[in-house]
Design a protein around this motif. Sequence first.
Motif, short mmCIF file in Angstrom:
data_model
loop_
_atom_site.label_atom_id
_atom_site.label_comp_id
_atom_site.label_asym_id
_atom_site.label_seq_id
_atom_site.Cartn_x
_atom_site.Cartn_y
_atom_site.Cartn_z
N LEU A 181 0.82 -1.27 -0.04
CA LEU A 181 0.06 -0.02 0.03
C LEU A 181 0.89 1.22 -0.07
N VAL A 182 0.54 2.33 -0.73
CA VAL A 182 1.25 3.58 -0.94
C VAL A 182 0.35 4.52 -1.05
N GLN A 183 0.88 5.96 -1.15
CA GLN A 183 -0.03 6.99 -1.25
C GLN A 183 -0.59 7.00 -2.68
N ARG A 184 -1.66 7.60 -2.79
CA ARG A 184 -2.47 7.43 -3.97
C ARG A 184 -1.60 8.41 -5.16
N ASP A 185 -1.02 9.27 -4.96
CA ASP A 185 -0.21 9.76 -5.86
C ASP A 185 1.09 9.40 -6.24
N SER A 186 1.35 8.19 -5.63
CA SER A 186 2.60 7.81 -5.91
C SER A 186 2.67 6.98 -7.24
N THR A 187 4.13 7.10 -7.64
CA THR A 187 4.24 6.56 -9.27
C THR A 187 4.63 5.09 -9.08
N ALA A 188 4.98 4.59 -8.06
CA ALA A 188 5.46 3.26 -7.93
C ALA A 188 4.56 2.32 -8.48
N LYS A 189 5.05 1.09 -9.20
CA LYS A 189 4.44 -0.02 -9.44
C LYS A 189 4.63 -1.32 -9.14
N SER A 190 5.93 -1.12 -8.23
CA SER A 190 6.27 -2.35 -7.73
C SER A 190 7.26 -2.00 -6.49
N TYR A 257 -6.70 8.54 0.81
CA TYR A 257 -5.50 8.80 0.16
C TYR A 257 -4.39 7.77 -0.01
N ALA A 258 -4.86 6.53 0.06
CA ALA A 258 -4.08 5.30 -0.25
C ALA A 258 -4.55 4.51 -1.41
N LYS A 259 -3.60 3.57 -1.82
CA LYS A 259 -4.00 2.84 -2.80
C LYS A 259 -3.08 1.39 -2.64
N VAL A 260 -3.36 0.34 -3.17
CA VAL A 260 -2.73 -0.88 -3.06
C VAL A 260 -2.14 -1.34 -4.55
#
Length: 329
Positions: A181-190, A257-260
């Motif tokens: 789980l990361v911040q919703r505006d994160s650009t991370a994919k992995s 504000y979070a996404k998985v």
Amino acid sequence: MKKLIPIAVATALLLTACGNGNYAATQIPEAPKPAPTSAAPPAAAACDKTTELQSYAPEGALPAPMQMPDGTTMGKIQARGRLIAGVSADSLHLGSRNPISGQIEGFDIDMINAVADAIFGKPADGQPHKVELRVISSPQRIPSLENKSVDIVARNMTINCERWKRIAFSAEYYRSGQKTLVQRDSTAKSLQDLSGQTICAPAGSTSLDNLKKANPKIKPVTADTDTGCLVLFQQGKADGISGDDTVLAGDAAQDPYAKVLTERISDEPYGLGINKGNIDFVRFVNGVLAQMKTPPAAGGPSEWMKSYNTWLGTDLGKLTAPPTAAYGR
């Protein structure tokens, strides 16, 4: 993006422990070490990746409720008048406190209630199950079984060979997977995109071990509970959380504000933890799980599927069948 939302409401709910039914749940501050015993523990069966999910097969039909054989673990639980279970109170959809009723509820709790009902019979409408729920942290799961302060643990616990050395497991009752789980505006994919960042995982969990192996360049930080990691994330002390998809789905539901991330770095087969000396109880519990997984003769979903659809289906998607039990110990 700075967050202006309050710390997870679940944190406040953990400050007071109250039980399911008429029994006051006990929040265990620290599980004591097992008392010394002269009896030798059961010999550990050989275990590897091909056998770690094998549990003890049920023996015949389950005894009728309130007819548990004398001298058995189930008979002792019946004589006590309640099943004592170690659970979470802050894992939304698995085991969490309902802020309206004050009761701990979720998929894991349904598994515990089914075991209690098999011993004592189903309660009448409006009456509680004969269960005492004791709120424990991730690091307390195994010690609580070893010192017999609980009969059973249902707290999203992964079955593996290392744990089989200390406790026994039921057959697999759910197959989770580790995600991030990361911040919703994160650009991370992995996880590889999070090198150098601070990621939280519960102490004493397989998630922490998997996290370190998946990307050694991540800075791991721990908390005793799932909500502890969510608090660190919301305070900006952790850039993300790595854990079971079941738990992260609940975290995301509490934080807009979070996404998985979709990346799944492991399979996490859940088992109900039981003291390794109580093999009769393991066989009994496996019989209960087998009944839960079997659809009724008249058609319709099994009790297991009803529970999954109630607690996890919306966030984790449709399943066609529960995990198949493996026996062989």
